[in-house]
Design a protein around this motif. Structure first.
Motif, PDB file in Angstrom:
ATOM      1  N   TRP A 219      -4.277   6.606  48.922  1.00 41.51           N
ATOM      2  CA  TRP A 219      -5.139   5.754  49.034  1.00 41.51           C
ATOM      3  C   TRP A 219      -4.573   4.401  48.420  1.00 41.51           C
ATOM      4  N   MET A 220      -3.893   4.399  47.274  1.00 39.60           N
ATOM      5  CA  MET A 220      -3.277   3.266  46.880  1.00 39.60           C
ATOM      6  C   MET A 220      -2.108   2.970  47.707  1.00 39.60           C
ATOM      7  N   LEU A 221      -1.316   3.653  48.170  1.00 46.33           N
ATOM      8  CA  LEU A 221      -0.324   3.429  49.243  1.00 46.33           C
ATOM      9  C   LEU A 221      -0.935   2.668  50.424  1.00 46.33           C
ATOM     10  N   SER A 222      -2.099   2.957  50.775  1.00 45.04           N
ATOM     11  CA  SER A 222      -2.762   2.242  52.003  1.00 45.04           C
ATOM     12  C   SER A 222      -3.084   0.796  51.389  1.00 45.04           C
ATOM     13  N   VAL A 223      -3.464   0.700  50.396  1.00 43.82           N
ATOM     14  CA  VAL A 223      -4.010  -0.531  50.063  1.00 43.82           C
ATOM     15  C   VAL A 223      -2.676  -1.479  49.764  1.00 43.82           C
ATOM     16  N   LEU A 224      -1.633  -0.857  49.233  1.00 49.07           N
ATOM     17  CA  LEU A 224      -0.367  -1.654  48.858  1.00 49.07           C
ATOM     18  C   LEU A 224       0.360  -2.152  50.059  1.00 49.07           C
ATOM     19  N   LEU A 243       4.678  -6.272  37.417  1.00 49.33           N
ATOM     20  CA  LEU A 243       4.261  -4.854  37.808  1.00 49.33           C
ATOM     21  C   LEU A 243       5.231  -3.976  37.077  1.00 49.33           C
ATOM     22  N   GLU A 244       4.550  -3.043  36.209  1.00 50.67           N
ATOM     23  CA  GLU A 244       5.412  -2.063  35.517  1.00 50.67           C
ATOM     24  C   GLU A 244       4.902  -0.633  35.507  1.00 50.67           C
ATOM     25  N   VAL A 245       3.606  -0.248  36.006  1.00 48.90           N
ATOM     26  CA  VAL A 245       3.339   1.184  35.924  1.00 48.90           C
ATOM     27  C   VAL A 245       2.314   1.351  36.807  1.00 48.90           C
ATOM     28  N   PHE A 246       2.481   2.756  37.270  1.00 47.79           N
ATOM     29  CA  PHE A 246       1.171   3.241  38.214  1.00 47.79           C
ATOM     30  C   PHE A 246       0.866   4.542  37.606  1.00 47.79           C
ATOM     31  N   PHE A 247      -0.243   4.702  37.108  1.00 49.22           N
ATOM     32  CA  PHE A 247      -1.250   5.833  36.651  1.00 49.22           C
ATOM     33  C   PHE A 247      -1.456   6.502  37.914  1.00 49.22           C
ATOM     34  N   HIS A 248      -1.165   7.626  38.156  1.00 51.27           N
ATOM     35  CA  HIS A 248      -1.560   8.262  39.608  1.00 51.27           C
ATOM     36  C   HIS A 248      -2.014   9.852  39.029  1.00 51.27           C
ATOM     37  N   GLY A 249      -3.146  10.424  39.868  1.00 52.19           N
ATOM     38  CA  GLY A 249      -3.572  11.516  39.867  1.00 52.19           C
ATOM     39  C   GLY A 249      -4.310  11.832  41.252  1.00 52.19           C
ATOM     40  N   GLY A 250      -4.997  12.999  41.272  1.00 53.05           N
ATOM     41  CA  GLY A 250      -5.718  13.501  42.412  1.00 53.05           C
ATOM     42  C   GLY A 250      -4.978  14.206  43.302  1.00 53.05           C
ATOM     43  N   VAL A 251      -3.647  13.875  43.691  1.00 59.30           N
ATOM     44  CA  VAL A 251      -2.943  14.748  44.644  1.00 59.30           C
ATOM     45  C   VAL A 251      -1.354  14.659  43.929  1.00 59.30           C
ATOM     46  N   ALA A 252      -0.531  15.697  44.438  1.00 54.89           N
ATOM     47  CA  ALA A 252       0.883  15.690  44.024  1.00 54.89           C
ATOM     48  C   ALA A 252       1.514  14.408  44.366  1.00 54.89           C
ATOM     49  N   PHE A 253       2.381  13.800  43.537  1.00 51.17           N
ATOM     50  CA  PHE A 253       3.143  12.704  43.881  1.00 51.17           C
ATOM     51  C   PHE A 253       4.254  12.928  44.619  1.00 51.17           C
ATOM     52  N   MET A 272       3.244   7.538  35.878  1.00 50.01           N
ATOM     53  CA  MET A 272       2.495   8.389  34.828  1.00 50.01           C
ATOM     54  C   MET A 272       1.581   9.185  35.533  1.00 50.01           C
ATOM     55  N   GLU A 273       1.879  10.531  35.476  1.00 47.09           N
ATOM     56  CA  GLU A 273       0.673  11.317  36.131  1.00 47.09           C
ATOM     57  C   GLU A 273      -0.425  11.993  35.105  1.00 47.09           C
ATOM     58  N   THR A 274      -1.441  11.978  35.773  1.00 48.19           N
ATOM     59  CA  THR A 274      -2.867  12.300  34.802  1.00 48.19           C
ATOM     60  C   THR A 274      -3.540  13.565  35.723  1.00 48.19           C
ATOM     61  N   TYR A 275      -4.377  14.073  34.920  1.00 48.55           N
ATOM     62  CA  TYR A 275      -5.026  15.405  35.876  1.00 48.55           C
ATOM     63  C   TYR A 275      -6.474  15.041  35.347  1.00 48.55           C
ATOM     64  N   ASN A 276      -7.211  14.209  35.925  1.00 49.04           N
ATOM     65  CA  ASN A 276      -8.513  13.894  36.042  1.00 49.04           C
ATOM     66  C   ASN A 276      -9.075  14.197  37.230  1.00 49.04           C
ATOM     67  N   ALA A 277     -10.393  14.864  37.164  1.00 48.83           N
ATOM     68  CA  ALA A 277     -11.270  15.522  38.192  1.00 48.83           C
ATOM     69  C   ALA A 277     -12.461  15.005  38.009  1.00 48.83           C
ATOM     70  N   SER A 278     -13.227  15.380  39.057  1.00 53.69           N
ATOM     71  CA  SER A 278     -14.974  15.196  38.721  1.00 53.69           C
ATOM     72  C   SER A 278     -15.348  15.979  37.803  1.00 53.69           C
ATOM     73  N   GLU A 279     -14.413  17.010  37.421  1.00 58.92           N
ATOM     74  CA  GLU A 279     -15.218  18.015  36.411  1.00 58.92           C
ATOM     75  C   GLU A 279     -15.027  17.568  35.087  1.00 58.92           C
ATOM     76  N   GLY A 280     -13.843  16.717  34.943  1.00 54.40           N
ATOM     77  CA  GLY A 280     -13.212  16.331  33.473  1.00 54.40           C
ATOM     78  C   GLY A 280     -11.944  16.008  33.519  1.00 54.40           C
ATOM     79  N   PHE A 281     -11.285  15.402  32.531  1.00 52.23           N
ATOM     80  CA  PHE A 281     -10.214  14.863  32.197  1.00 52.23           C
ATOM     81  C   PHE A 281      -9.269  15.738  31.412  1.00 52.23           C
ATOM     82  N   PHE A 282      -8.197  16.424  31.993  1.00 50.20           N
ATOM     83  CA  PHE A 282      -7.536  17.706  31.466  1.00 50.20           C
ATOM     84  C   PHE A 282      -6.052  17.397  30.807  1.00 50.20           C
ATOM     85  N   GLY A 283      -5.288  16.556  31.551  1.00 47.54           N
ATOM     86  CA  GLY A 283      -3.957  16.491  31.388  1.00 47.54           C
ATOM     87  C   GLY A 283      -3.250  15.046  31.439  1.00 47.54           C
ATOM     88  N   ILE A 284      -2.246  14.840  30.543  1.00 45.38           N
ATOM     89  CA  ILE A 284      -1.513  13.782  30.735  1.00 45.38           C
ATOM     90  C   ILE A 284      -0.049  13.833  30.663  1.00 45.38           C
TER      91      ILE A 284
END
Length: 498
Positions: A219-224, A243-253, A272-284
């Motif tokens: 979705w970010m790519l679509s906006v960009l 611009l210096e960083v993209f914090f991304h998650g949700g799908v594999a990069f 920088m990848e994150t693992y945040n889901a509707s159920e919680g925030f799990f990994g960085i």
């Protein structure tokens, strides 16, 4: 001193706390379990499962069953109607809308006040803490953050019950101070029509000094891309030089990495990848040189893991590196021993670091090949690297038997840059899958069980059209990567003809 320099001092104490993830992981997790059980002992769920008598992890396992969404749905539905003290103390106002189950179009995940503060926002703060630690020269707070969000709406027409994408819930409840350093406006961010929102975000953000991006890569790519259309520029740093960083998650990069690197050529850009889901925030992703993520252990999330293909469930201190585990969580949002649906593999146990290997229901195992999303991502990355192709979206499903009694995997791929030779791309993908998955290799042996995979090229915009048709365009929604049935594939192939 810059604003970022001041912010760095605020995050510095957390750097020292995070060291406990290395030497005190088991203790941290036992403390989390004790806290969760004690807080919920007077809820309906806590009384029924005798939380007041629990002293150890073994007691918890003995008294509390493993749950899917279906097991908790009745209680969650009552909570959505306003009942208090059901799965978590008090009244829970917010519910994150997530992808559906076998029986329902959507799941509604409770998001309590404590869950917002002690899971989701704590995770967001730690992402920044790690980034600032790893990048001493950062000036990210001297500009704006472009943060993509979904939308929310009244739930059952009750004023105190609201449903929305998790991202929208986070934006709605965020500290007002944060709104001073983010874009777009809250009104734009919460629009439900993604196509309208995409254009408005691009127009608003173009005028700002954007230093960081946060969102789902697709979705970010679509906006960009819309930003590039409106600006007429060739590279994104021409629009946003800081611009210096993209914090991304949700799908594999992996499928998107090369497209981002072509769009943003600045050598100072970080991902920088994150693992945040509707159920919680799990990994960085705490180390830029390591693609695996650190499991966050001192949030209100207690973890358990079930080895795929086995009934054995172990706590964090019982996991082994390299095994594929389904993740089970208990949280301050009222999810108890909840099977989240994601699978992970640990790359380290000191500290506990992992990769997301797929979904418990997102795989192909029609012929004993046990193909998981991580295999697919590796195969596609290799084929793209060898051919110069770029994959925008994809899905794959089995062909159980065609008119010639042949069985195979069928891939539907939308390329942003197609390969010059589609058959060569298919050969490379098939070869790499055999290299990374011994079960797939065995089934492919001499074409006896499984024939060479087939690739069908999707027309431009197919997957977006499919999501739009289902009312899932934008927000947290994503294309199912692998499926053991042909339901999604047949819908997409029919739409591909139009």
């Amino acid at each position: 001193m810059s604003i970022t320099g001041i912010a760095r001092n605020f995050f510095a104490p957390r750097w020292r706390e995070l060291e406990r993830h290395i030497n005190g992981a088991e203790e941290l997790q036992r403390q989390v379990l004790s806290h969760l059980v004690n807080r919920a002992k007077d809820t309906e769920y806590g009384r029924y499962h005798r939380f007041d008598s629990m002293k150890t992890y073994d007691d918890f396992v003995h008294c509390c069953p493993v749950n899917s969404y279906e097991e908790l749905k009745a209680q969650i539905d009552r909570m959505r109607h306003g009942e208090e003290d059901v799965l978590w103390p008090g009244h829970v106002k917010w519910y994150a809308k997530s992808s559906g189950t076998t029986n329902d179009k959507s799941k509604f995940i409770p998001v309590s006040k404590e869950g917002l503060k002690r899971i989701h926002y704590k995770g967001g703060a730690d992402v920044v803490a790690f980034y600032l630690r790893n990048n001493p020269q950062s000036r990210m707070f001297d500009g704006r953050g472009l943060i993509l969000g979904g939308s929310h709406q009244p739930n059952y027409n009750l004023p105190d019950s609201l449903v929305g994408d998790l991202s929208a819930i986070l934006i709605e409840n965020i500290n007002p101070v944060v709104n001073m350093v983010r874009v777009p406006s809250k009104q734009t961010a919460l629009l439900s029509d993604f196509e309208v929102k995409r254009d408005r975000i691009a127009r608003e953000a173009m005028k700002k000094n954007v230093t960081n991006l946060s969102g789902v890569p697709s979705w970010m790519l679509s906006v960009l891309n819309r930003v590039m259309e409106l600006s007429g520029k060739k590279h994104l740093e021409e629009v946003w030089p800081n611009l210096e960083v993209f914090f991304h998650g949700g799908v594999a990069f992996t499928p998107y990495r090369e497209q981002y690197q072509q769009l943003i050529t600045s050598p100072k850009m970080h991902y920088m990848e994150t693992y945040n889901a509707s159920e919680g925030f799990f990994g960085i992703q705490d180390d830029p040189a390591d693609k695996s993520m650190l499991l966050m252990l001192d949030y209100d999330v207690f973890y358990e893991f079930q080895e795929m293909g086995s009934d054995t469930i172990v706590p964090l201190w019982g996991v082994e590196k390299g095994k594929n585990y389904a993740m089970i969580i208990s949280t301050s949002c009222g999810l108890w021993r909840y099977m989240i649906g994601d699978t992970v593999q640990f790359t380290s146990t000191n500290p506990y670091k992992f990769i997301i290997s797929g979904r418990t229901k997102s795989f192909i195992n029609a012929f004993g090949e046990e193909l998981i999303v991580d295999n697919a991502e590796q195969g596609l990355a290799y084929a793209c690297q060898q051919t110069g192709a770029q994959v925008l979206e994809y899905t794959a499903a089995p062909v159980f038997m065609d008119q010639n009694a042949k069985c195979r995997h069928q891939w539907l791929i939308e390329f942003s840059t197609p390969p010059s030779n589609l058959q060569q791309f298919a050969d490379l993908l098939d070869t790499r899958l055999q290299q990374v998955n011994s079960d797939y290799e065995a089934k492919r042996y001499k074409n006896i069980t499984l024939q060479h995979l087939e690739i069908i090229e999707a027309r431009p915009g197919l997957f977006n059209d499919w999501l739009k048709q289902k009312g899932k365009l934008g927000g947290q929604h994503k294309v199912p990567r692998l499926s053991n049935t042909r339901e999604h594939m047949e819908e997409l192939l029919e739409l591909n003809k139009k």
